[in-house]
Design a protein around this motif. Sequence first.
Motif, PDB file in Angstrom:
ATOM      1  N   LEU A  16       1.716  -5.049   1.606  1.00  0.00           N
ATOM      2  CA  LEU A  16       2.982  -5.530   1.052  1.00  0.00           C
ATOM      3  C   LEU A  16       2.985  -5.502  -0.468  1.00  0.00           C
ATOM      4  CD1 LEU A  16       3.722  -8.548   3.423  1.00  0.00           C
ATOM      5  CD2 LEU A  16       4.655  -6.242   3.492  1.00  0.00           C
ATOM      6  N   GLY A  17       1.837  -5.807  -1.089  1.00  0.00           N
ATOM      7  CA  GLY A  17       1.775  -5.810  -2.554  1.00  0.00           C
ATOM      8  C   GLY A  17       2.103  -4.453  -3.140  1.00  0.00           C
ATOM      9  N   LEU A  18       1.578  -3.406  -2.532  1.00  0.00           N
ATOM     10  CA  LEU A  18       1.884  -2.041  -2.999  1.00  0.00           C
ATOM     11  C   LEU A  18       3.376  -1.765  -2.877  1.00  0.00           C
ATOM     12  CD1 LEU A  18       0.845   0.825  -3.860  1.00  0.00           C
ATOM     13  CD2 LEU A  18       0.670   1.332  -1.420  1.00  0.00           C
ATOM     14  N   GLU A  44     -13.192  -0.406  -5.792  1.00  0.00           N
ATOM     15  CA  GLU A  44     -12.789   0.599  -4.794  1.00  0.00           C
ATOM     16  C   GLU A  44     -11.304   0.442  -4.449  1.00  0.00           C
ATOM     17  OE1 GLU A  44     -14.953   0.214  -1.140  1.00  0.00           O
ATOM     18  OE2 GLU A  44     -13.897   1.864  -0.154  1.00  0.00           O
ATOM     19  N   LEU A  45     -10.878  -0.797  -4.277  1.00  0.00           N
ATOM     20  CA  LEU A  45      -9.470  -1.040  -3.941  1.00  0.00           C
ATOM     21  C   LEU A  45      -8.570  -0.760  -5.137  1.00  0.00           C
ATOM     22  CD1 LEU A  45      -9.643  -4.232  -1.723  1.00  0.00           C
ATOM     23  CD2 LEU A  45      -8.859  -1.964  -1.033  1.00  0.00           C
ATOM     24  N   VAL A  46      -9.026  -1.123  -6.330  1.00  0.00           N
ATOM     25  CA  VAL A  46      -8.211  -0.829  -7.532  1.00  0.00           C
ATOM     26  C   VAL A  46      -8.035   0.677  -7.677  1.00  0.00           C
ATOM     27  CG1 VAL A  46      -8.176  -0.923 -10.066  1.00  0.00           C
ATOM     28  CG2 VAL A  46      -8.805  -2.967  -8.743  1.00  0.00           C
ATOM     29  N   ASP A  66     -10.528 -11.448  -9.142  1.00  0.00           N
ATOM     30  CA  ASP A  66     -10.500 -12.338  -7.974  1.00  0.00           C
ATOM     31  C   ASP A  66      -9.575 -13.493  -8.324  1.00  0.00           C
ATOM     32  OD1 ASP A  66     -13.096 -14.005  -5.984  1.00  0.00           O
ATOM     33  OD2 ASP A  66     -10.929 -14.343  -6.113  1.00  0.00           O
ATOM     34  N   VAL A  67      -8.478 -13.644  -7.623  1.00  0.00           N
ATOM     35  CA  VAL A  67      -7.473 -14.656  -8.006  1.00  0.00           C
ATOM     36  C   VAL A  67      -7.993 -16.083  -7.883  1.00  0.00           C
ATOM     37  CG1 VAL A  67      -5.492 -13.170  -7.447  1.00  0.00           C
ATOM     38  CG2 VAL A  67      -6.422 -14.714  -5.689  1.00  0.00           C
ATOM     39  N   THR A  68      -9.154 -16.256  -7.256  1.00  0.00           N
ATOM     40  CA  THR A  68      -9.685 -17.616  -7.145  1.00  0.00           C
ATOM     41  C   THR A  68     -10.561 -17.998  -8.348  1.00  0.00           C
ATOM     42  OG1 THR A  68     -11.745 -16.987  -5.996  1.00  0.00           O
ATOM     43  CG2 THR A  68      -9.785 -17.335  -4.628  1.00  0.00           C
ATOM     44  N   ASN A  88       0.762 -12.304  -4.252  1.00  0.00           N
ATOM     45  CA  ASN A  88       0.717 -11.586  -2.971  1.00  0.00           C
ATOM     46  C   ASN A  88      -0.648 -11.621  -2.313  1.00  0.00           C
ATOM     47  OD1 ASN A  88       1.587  -9.288  -1.031  1.00  0.00           O
ATOM     48  ND2 ASN A  88      -0.205  -8.462  -2.098  1.00  0.00           N
ATOM     49  N   ALA A  89      -1.720 -11.624  -3.137  1.00  0.00           N
ATOM     50  CA  ALA A  89      -3.087 -11.549  -2.576  1.00  0.00           C
ATOM     51  C   ALA A  89      -3.286 -12.633  -1.528  1.00  0.00           C
ATOM     52  CB  ALA A  89      -4.122 -11.708  -3.692  1.00  0.00           C
ATOM     53  N   GLY A  90      -3.902 -12.252  -0.436  1.00  0.00           N
ATOM     54  CA  GLY A  90      -4.091 -13.243   0.620  1.00  0.00           C
ATOM     55  C   GLY A  90      -5.117 -12.783   1.643  1.00  0.00           C
ATOM     56  N   ILE A  91      -5.673 -13.742   2.339  1.00  0.00           N
ATOM     57  CA  ILE A  91      -6.568 -13.432   3.460  1.00  0.00           C
ATOM     58  C   ILE A  91      -6.183 -14.324   4.629  1.00  0.00           C
ATOM     59  CG2 ILE A  91      -8.520 -12.746   1.994  1.00  0.00           C
ATOM     60  CD1 ILE A  91      -9.810 -15.488   2.602  1.00  0.00           C
ATOM     61  N   ILE A  92      -6.655 -13.962   5.792  1.00  0.00           N
ATOM     62  CA  ILE A  92      -6.464 -14.808   6.974  1.00  0.00           C
ATOM     63  C   ILE A  92      -7.768 -14.787   7.766  1.00  0.00           C
ATOM     64  CG2 ILE A  92      -5.589 -12.936   8.461  1.00  0.00           C
ATOM     65  CD1 ILE A  92      -3.607 -15.048   9.605  1.00  0.00           C
ATOM     66  N   GLY A 152       9.250 -14.937   2.706  1.00  0.00           N
ATOM     67  CA  GLY A 152       8.630 -15.347   3.964  1.00  0.00           C
ATOM     68  C   GLY A 152       8.736 -14.232   4.988  1.00  0.00           C
ATOM     69  N   PRO A 153       7.800 -13.269   4.944  1.00  0.00           N
ATOM     70  CA  PRO A 153       7.894 -12.160   5.880  1.00  0.00           C
ATOM     71  C   PRO A 153       7.623 -12.613   7.316  1.00  0.00           C
ATOM     72  CG  PRO A 153       6.423 -11.645   4.035  1.00  0.00           C
ATOM     73  CD  PRO A 153       6.670 -13.124   4.025  1.00  0.00           C
ATOM     74  N   GLY A 154       8.203 -11.920   8.249  1.00  0.00           N
ATOM     75  CA  GLY A 154       7.867 -12.161   9.652  1.00  0.00           C
ATOM     76  C   GLY A 154       6.561 -11.469   9.966  1.00  0.00           C
TER      77      GLY A 154
HETATM   78  P1  NAP Z   1      -3.447  -7.462   3.209  1.00  0.00           P
HETATM   79  O1  NAP Z   1      -3.158  -6.174   3.855  1.00  0.00           O
HETATM   80  O2  NAP Z   1      -4.595  -8.271   3.690  1.00  0.00           O
HETATM   81  O3  NAP Z   1      -3.585  -7.257   1.613  1.00  0.00           O
HETATM   82  C1  NAP Z   1      -3.902  -8.350   0.817  1.00  0.00           C
HETATM   83  C2  NAP Z   1      -4.523  -7.817  -0.439  1.00  0.00           C
HETATM   84  O4  NAP Z   1      -5.025  -8.919  -1.222  1.00  0.00           O
HETATM   85  C3  NAP Z   1      -5.727  -6.917  -0.133  1.00  0.00           C
HETATM   86  O5  NAP Z   1      -5.789  -5.840  -1.039  1.00  0.00           O
HETATM   87  C4  NAP Z   1      -6.867  -7.891  -0.324  1.00  0.00           C
HETATM   88  O6  NAP Z   1      -8.112  -7.292  -0.556  1.00  0.00           O
HETATM   89  C5  NAP Z   1      -6.382  -8.634  -1.547  1.00  0.00           C
HETATM   90  N1  NAP Z   1      -7.177  -9.846  -1.796  1.00  0.00           N
HETATM   91  C6  NAP Z   1      -7.770 -10.641  -0.876  1.00  0.00           C
HETATM   92  N2  NAP Z   1      -8.433 -11.640  -1.481  1.00  0.00           N
HETATM   93  C7  NAP Z   1      -8.254 -11.469  -2.823  1.00  0.00           C
HETATM   94  C8  NAP Z   1      -8.696 -12.164  -3.980  1.00  0.00           C
HETATM   95  N3  NAP Z   1      -9.471 -13.252  -3.893  1.00  0.00           N
HETATM   96  N4  NAP Z   1      -8.335 -11.704  -5.187  1.00  0.00           N
HETATM   97  C9  NAP Z   1      -7.567 -10.593  -5.305  1.00  0.00           C
HETATM   98  N5  NAP Z   1      -7.110  -9.874  -4.256  1.00  0.00           N
HETATM   99  C10 NAP Z   1      -7.453 -10.324  -3.025  1.00  0.00           C
HETATM  100  O7  NAP Z   1      -2.171  -8.400   3.310  1.00  0.00           O
HETATM  101  P2  NAP Z   1      -0.644  -7.976   3.580  1.00  0.00           P
HETATM  102  O8  NAP Z   1      -0.403  -7.896   5.042  1.00  0.00           O
HETATM  103  O9  NAP Z   1      -0.260  -6.843   2.680  1.00  0.00           O
HETATM  104  O10 NAP Z   1       0.069  -9.330   3.075  1.00  0.00           O
HETATM  105  C11 NAP Z   1       0.193  -9.591   1.694  1.00  0.00           C
HETATM  106  C12 NAP Z   1       0.561 -11.061   1.545  1.00  0.00           C
HETATM  107  O11 NAP Z   1       1.692 -11.352   2.380  1.00  0.00           O
HETATM  108  C13 NAP Z   1      -0.546 -11.999   1.999  1.00  0.00           C
HETATM  109  O12 NAP Z   1      -0.514 -13.165   1.189  1.00  0.00           O
HETATM  110  C14 NAP Z   1      -0.139 -12.366   3.436  1.00  0.00           C
HETATM  111  O13 NAP Z   1      -0.627 -13.645   3.801  1.00  0.00           O
HETATM  112  C15 NAP Z   1       1.349 -12.375   3.318  1.00  0.00           C
HETATM  113  N6  NAP Z   1       2.066 -12.125   4.577  1.00  0.00           N
HETATM  114  C16 NAP Z   1       1.775 -11.024   5.326  1.00  0.00           C
HETATM  115  C17 NAP Z   1       2.500 -10.818   6.512  1.00  0.00           C
HETATM  116  C18 NAP Z   1       2.248  -9.649   7.417  1.00  0.00           C
HETATM  117  O14 NAP Z   1       2.751  -9.681   8.555  1.00  0.00           O
HETATM  118  N7  NAP Z   1       1.523  -8.637   6.992  1.00  0.00           N
HETATM  119  C19 NAP Z   1       3.499 -11.717   6.877  1.00  0.00           C
HETATM  120  C20 NAP Z   1       3.726 -12.844   6.080  1.00  0.00           C
HETATM  121  C21 NAP Z   1       3.010 -13.024   4.919  1.00  0.00           C
HETATM  122  P3  NAP Z   1      -9.059  -7.114   0.742  1.00  0.00           P
HETATM  123  O15 NAP Z   1      -8.588  -5.860   1.387  1.00  0.00           O
HETATM  124  O16 NAP Z   1     -10.468  -7.032   0.221  1.00  0.00           O
HETATM  125  O17 NAP Z   1      -8.846  -8.336   1.617  1.00  0.00           O
END
Ligand code: NAP
Length: 278
Positions: free
Chosen positions: A25-27, A48-50, A70-72, A97-101, A191-193
């Motif tokens: 989503l960030g891209l 590598e990701l950058v 690292d955003v933390t 946007n950065a996030g993990i689950i 708030g994406p689905g």
């Molecule tokens: P994603 O594919 O996991 O991409 C998240 C990006 O953030 C990845 O490049 C990830 O790197 C990076 N990241 C993780 N930890 C980081 C850190 N500490 N510092 C900097 N970068 C970091 O997620 P996405 O699906 O595109 O979703 C993006 C955002 O939208 C997230 O916050 C997610 O919770 C939210 N969201 C997603 C959905 C969905 O259905 N996809 C729905 C609602 C909300 P790594 O590859 O190393 O993890």
Amino acid sequence: MDTSFLKIFSLEGKTAWVTGASYGLGLAYAIAFAKSGAKIVFNDINQELVDKGMAEYEKLGIDAFGAVCDVTKEDQVAEFVKKAEAAKGPIDILVNNAGIIKRIPMTEMTVDEWNQVIDVDLTGPFICSKAVLPGMIERRSGKIINACSMMSELGRETVSAYAAAKGGLKMLTKNICSEYGQYNIQCNAIGPGYIATPQTAPLREKQPDGSMHPFDRFIRSKTPAQRWGKTEDLMGLAVFLASPASDFINGQVVYIDGGILAYIGQDPGNLDPSKFED
Ligand code: NAP
Ligand code: GCO
């Protein structure tokens, strides 16, 4: 058509920072911002990701600034902002946007695993917002857009830390609005689905017998559109919330979910996969 009116959606002259924007989503957000006139700065968790992200932006003719951050880590964020602003000017738009689950039953989740999710998904946006707010206050202008989720409103099995973080992020969105709205700073959330990205790939994988993943069928039965979202579906909302068109919207979470939150759902057994759009 009076195309001059569309200038309210323009990001010309603005610099946008999207965290974790090498893919997903960030891209998509960053591409949409660039196509709307913004300069792009982005970070990701490793080189590598950058590099992967930079290659994507270059393919599209987008001259982005990218660096590992690292955003933390507050020191890494401060260093990133300094370098990014030297390269592309003051940051006008921040997308957290950065996030993990981590999908683990709560009773089996360690405190360390919990903290990892809270650190990235909630504390990270706090740290990054704190890094850009002083400049936005000085310029009396700024946009902060947080990545909320269905889990800002709903729970489900195995995502306790993520839901707590995304629920907290909804309230952080409202608090930044409350504290800094007086400086013409708007803080809203997307708030994406359920969107098809690497983060949700495990929920869509075909079963060994080639059948649909049970969660795939389930989420389609809960979505009136009966499909997963595409990253492109979110581009318009991101530009809207980053642009002057949304200057009087503040503290809101705008859900872009294909109707999930409005719909009780149907029996997954009633779905006809032959009618799916995607
Ligand atoms: P994603 O594919 O996991 O991409 C998240 C990006 O953030 C990845 O490049 C990830 O790197 C990076 N990241 C993780 N930890 C980081 C850190 N500490 N510092 C900097 N970068 C970091 O997620 P996405 O699906 O595109 O979703 C993006 C955002 O939208 C997230 O916050 C997610 O919770 C939210 N969201 C997603 C959905 C969905 O259905 N996809 C729905 C609602 C909300 P790594 O590859 O190393 O993890
Ligand atoms: C999950 C999914 C969701 C999505 C998104 C929904 O395991 O339920 O990963 O959390 O990522 O947040 O809006």
